[in-house]
Design an enzyme around this catalytic site. Structure first.
Site, mmCIF file in Angstrom:
data_model
loop_
_atom_site.group_PDB
_atom_site.id
_atom_site.type_symbol
_atom_site.label_atom_id
_atom_site.label_comp_id
_atom_site.label_asym_id
_atom_site.label_seq_id
_atom_site.Cartn_x
_atom_site.Cartn_y
_atom_site.Cartn_z
ATOM 1 N N SER A 183 0.880 -1.427 0.183
ATOM 2 C CA SER A 183 0.037 0.289 -0.380
ATOM 3 C C SER A 183 0.435 1.195 0.084
ATOM 4 O O SER A 183 0.791 2.622 -0.783
ATOM 5 C CB SER A 183 -1.372 -0.310 1.079
ATOM 6 O OG SER A 183 -0.217 0.147 2.349
ATOM 7 N N HIS A 211 -6.820 -4.043 -0.271
ATOM 8 C CA HIS A 211 -6.388 -2.919 -1.903
ATOM 9 C C HIS A 211 -6.782 -3.038 -3.079
ATOM 10 O O HIS A 211 -5.998 -3.216 -4.243
ATOM 11 C CB HIS A 211 -4.502 -2.835 -1.105
ATOM 12 C CG HIS A 211 -4.823 -1.786 -0.392
ATOM 13 N ND1 HIS A 211 -4.919 0.071 -0.587
ATOM 14 C CD2 HIS A 211 -3.792 -1.631 0.817
ATOM 15 C CE1 HIS A 211 -5.362 -0.053 0.861
ATOM 16 N NE2 HIS A 211 -4.186 -0.218 1.328
ATOM 17 N N LYS A 242 -12.529 -0.943 2.195
ATOM 18 C CA LYS A 242 -12.278 -0.690 1.871
ATOM 19 C C LYS A 242 -13.251 -0.147 0.423
ATOM 20 O O LYS A 242 -13.640 0.430 -0.034
ATOM 21 C CB LYS A 242 -10.664 -1.336 1.273
ATOM 22 C CG LYS A 242 -10.329 -0.811 2.016
ATOM 23 C CD LYS A 242 -8.330 -0.863 2.062
ATOM 24 C CE LYS A 242 -7.330 -0.716 3.545
ATOM 25 N NZ LYS A 242 -6.696 -1.705 3.838
HETATM 26 C C1 LIG Z 1 -6.468 -2.381 5.038
HETATM 27 C C2 LIG Z 1 -6.234 -3.444 5.341
HETATM 28 C C3 LIG Z 1 -6.086 -3.909 6.071
HETATM 29 C C4 LIG Z 1 -6.761 -4.625 7.614
HETATM 30 O O1 LIG Z 1 -8.137 -4.599 7.703
HETATM 31 P P1 LIG Z 1 -9.295 -3.823 8.237
HETATM 32 O O2 LIG Z 1 -10.466 -4.255 8.011
HETATM 33 O O3 LIG Z 1 -9.790 -1.926 8.303
HETATM 34 O O4 LIG Z 1 -9.495 -4.111 9.943
HETATM 35 C C5 LIG Z 1 -4.991 -5.509 6.589
HETATM 36 N N1 LIG Z 1 -4.626 -5.871 5.397
HETATM 37 C C6 LIG Z 1 -4.024 -5.023 4.422
HETATM 38 C C7 LIG Z 1 -3.434 -5.545 3.301
HETATM 39 C C8 LIG Z 1 -4.984 -4.274 4.302
HETATM 40 O O5 LIG Z 1 -4.525 -2.739 3.577
#
Ligand SMILES: *Cc1c(COP(=O)(O)O)cnc(C)c1O
Length: 393
Positions: A183, A211, A242
């Site tokens: 990310s 992502h 997301k």
């Molecule tokens: C955003 C993210 C998470 C966390 O996800 P949540 O549902 O907000 O806890 C986990 N792994 C990756 C790679 C992320 O980008």
């Protein structure tokens, strides 16, 4: 208590002195391509709102209807009395979307990653993990008793070395664990090469596609689809927080046995409350829209390409790639200050982007991360680039 308070105050002051103290900016309405803040309206280029569904009216309406029908909460974990028919429906829909036999919901992807390793792997096993993996994978791996190996980011020679070491040390089961998308860079894990190595060493492959799920790949199925390896990836974890509506919730999609075992053993699943009814309903609607969102995905790709082209024409140093995360680099000793000043100036100009520097990214590689959304218009993208150019002067 007094000494603890004093030491906390000192820690907080150190964070501030090092420029690492995070301030929260309050948004006064919905998430969207523009947001209302206390200092005015800003074009928003830092949400993970890739398909624009976080503020979508259809998703909000589905959640509102579920609020009426299913009530606000369940006051139970899943296995006691916290499973509604719609929880199982959503699990089946997610599994179907990413092409696995079943899936299991968690309160977040952080929890999914926190629970999976301890439940599946023992001291006889080995976990081989990319150095840039998300914090939740790192923490989840720590909670298991399996042997741990780390390879340099997306470095297939180093992955081979670590797999050989795990095998030489007599590991029973080996799993390769990677983010689908890193990310901070917007780069993809080379899943085709990873799956080749997995085959050669007879290991499992697990991808955290947070992502990517919903918008990466020809039909939005994620990085396994992009690399043509959907049937060679064993375990997919992802988030509903997301692209898929952006509320909350995470999942693991995998074989029936793996999902069944997680229902029995994953501690965040067993000991934390079920996903709220309206979040389930809103996420189902978001997933339904995402399945059909070819036009939005195409627009997102076009806007990403436009942003990259305009920024390069304006002389900015953007890390290569095709994901809607764009890292605009400010290299060298003064980079961190420069990135922070430009981001601050851009907010005054009405464009909200975030600067990252050490320790979030390596020293000397400070950057401003720009995230595009299908909700951005061409004018929005041009306004963002204009703000970069003005702020640089
Ligand atoms: C955003 C993210 C998470 C966390 O996800 P949540 O549902 O907000 O806890 C986990 N792994 C990756 C790679 C992320 O980008």
């Amino acid at each position: 208590m007094d000494t603890l308070s004093a030491s906390i105050r000192q820690t907080l002051q150190e964070l501030k002195d090092q420029g690492l103290y995070k301030e929260e900016r309050e948004i006064l309405g919905r998430q969207g391509p523009t947001v209302q803040t206390r200092t005015g309206t800003a074009l928003n280029f830092c949400a993970n709102n890739y398909l624009g569904l976080a503020g979508d009216e259809r998703v909000a309406r589905a959640a509102g209807q579920a609020l009426e029908k299913f009530g606000f909460g369940m006051s139970s974990v899943r296995f006691i009395c916290g499973t509604q028919d719609q929880h199982r429906e959503l699990e089946k829909e997610i599994a179907d979307f990413v092409g696995k036999p079943d899936s299991i919901l968690f309160s977040s992807c952080f929890d999914a990653n926190g629970g999976i390793f301890e439940a599946l792997f023992t001291a006889a096993d080995a976990i081989v993990s990319d150095q840039l993996n998300h914090a939740s994978l790192i923490d989840g791996i720590r909670l298991s008793k399996a042997a741990r190996y780390r390879y340099a980011n997306a470095d297939m020679d180093d992955l081979r070395t670590q797999l050989q070491a795990a095998r030489d040390n007599g590991a029973r089961h080996i799993v390769i664990v990677t983010d689908g998308v890193f990310s901070m860079d917007g780069s993809f894990a080379p899943l085709d090469a990873i799956c080749d190595l997995a085959e050669e060493f007879s290991t499992l492959v697990m991808v955290d596609d947070s992502h990517a799920t919903g918008f990466v790949g020809a039909t939005g199925r994620g990085t396994p689809e992009l690399f043509g390896v959907a049937d060679r990836v064993d375990i997919i974890t992802g988030t509903l927080g997301k692209a898929l509506g952006g509320a909350s919730g995470g999942f693991v999609a995998a074989s029936q046995e793996i999902v069944d075992l997680l229902r029995q053993k994953a501690r965040p699943y067993l000991f934390s409350n079920t996903l709220a009814p309206m979040v389930v309903a809103g996420s189902r609607e978001a997933l339904r829209i995402a399945k059909d969102a070819d036009a939005e995905r195409r627009h997102l790709t076009d806007m990403s390409a436009l942003f990259r082209q305009l920024m390069e024409e304006a002389g900015f140093d953007v890390l290569p790639g095709s994901h809607p995360i764009h890292a605009v680099m400010f290299r060298g000793e003064d980079g961190a200050t420069e990135a922070a000043q430009i981001a601050a100036r851009m907010l005054e100009l009405g464009v909200y982007v975030t600067a990252f520097s050490f320790p979030v990214v390596p020293r000397g590689l400070a950057r401003i991360r720009v995230q595009l959304s299908a909700a951005h218009s061409e004018d929005n993208v041009r306004a963002c680039v204009d703000a970069f150019v003005k702020a640089r002067r």
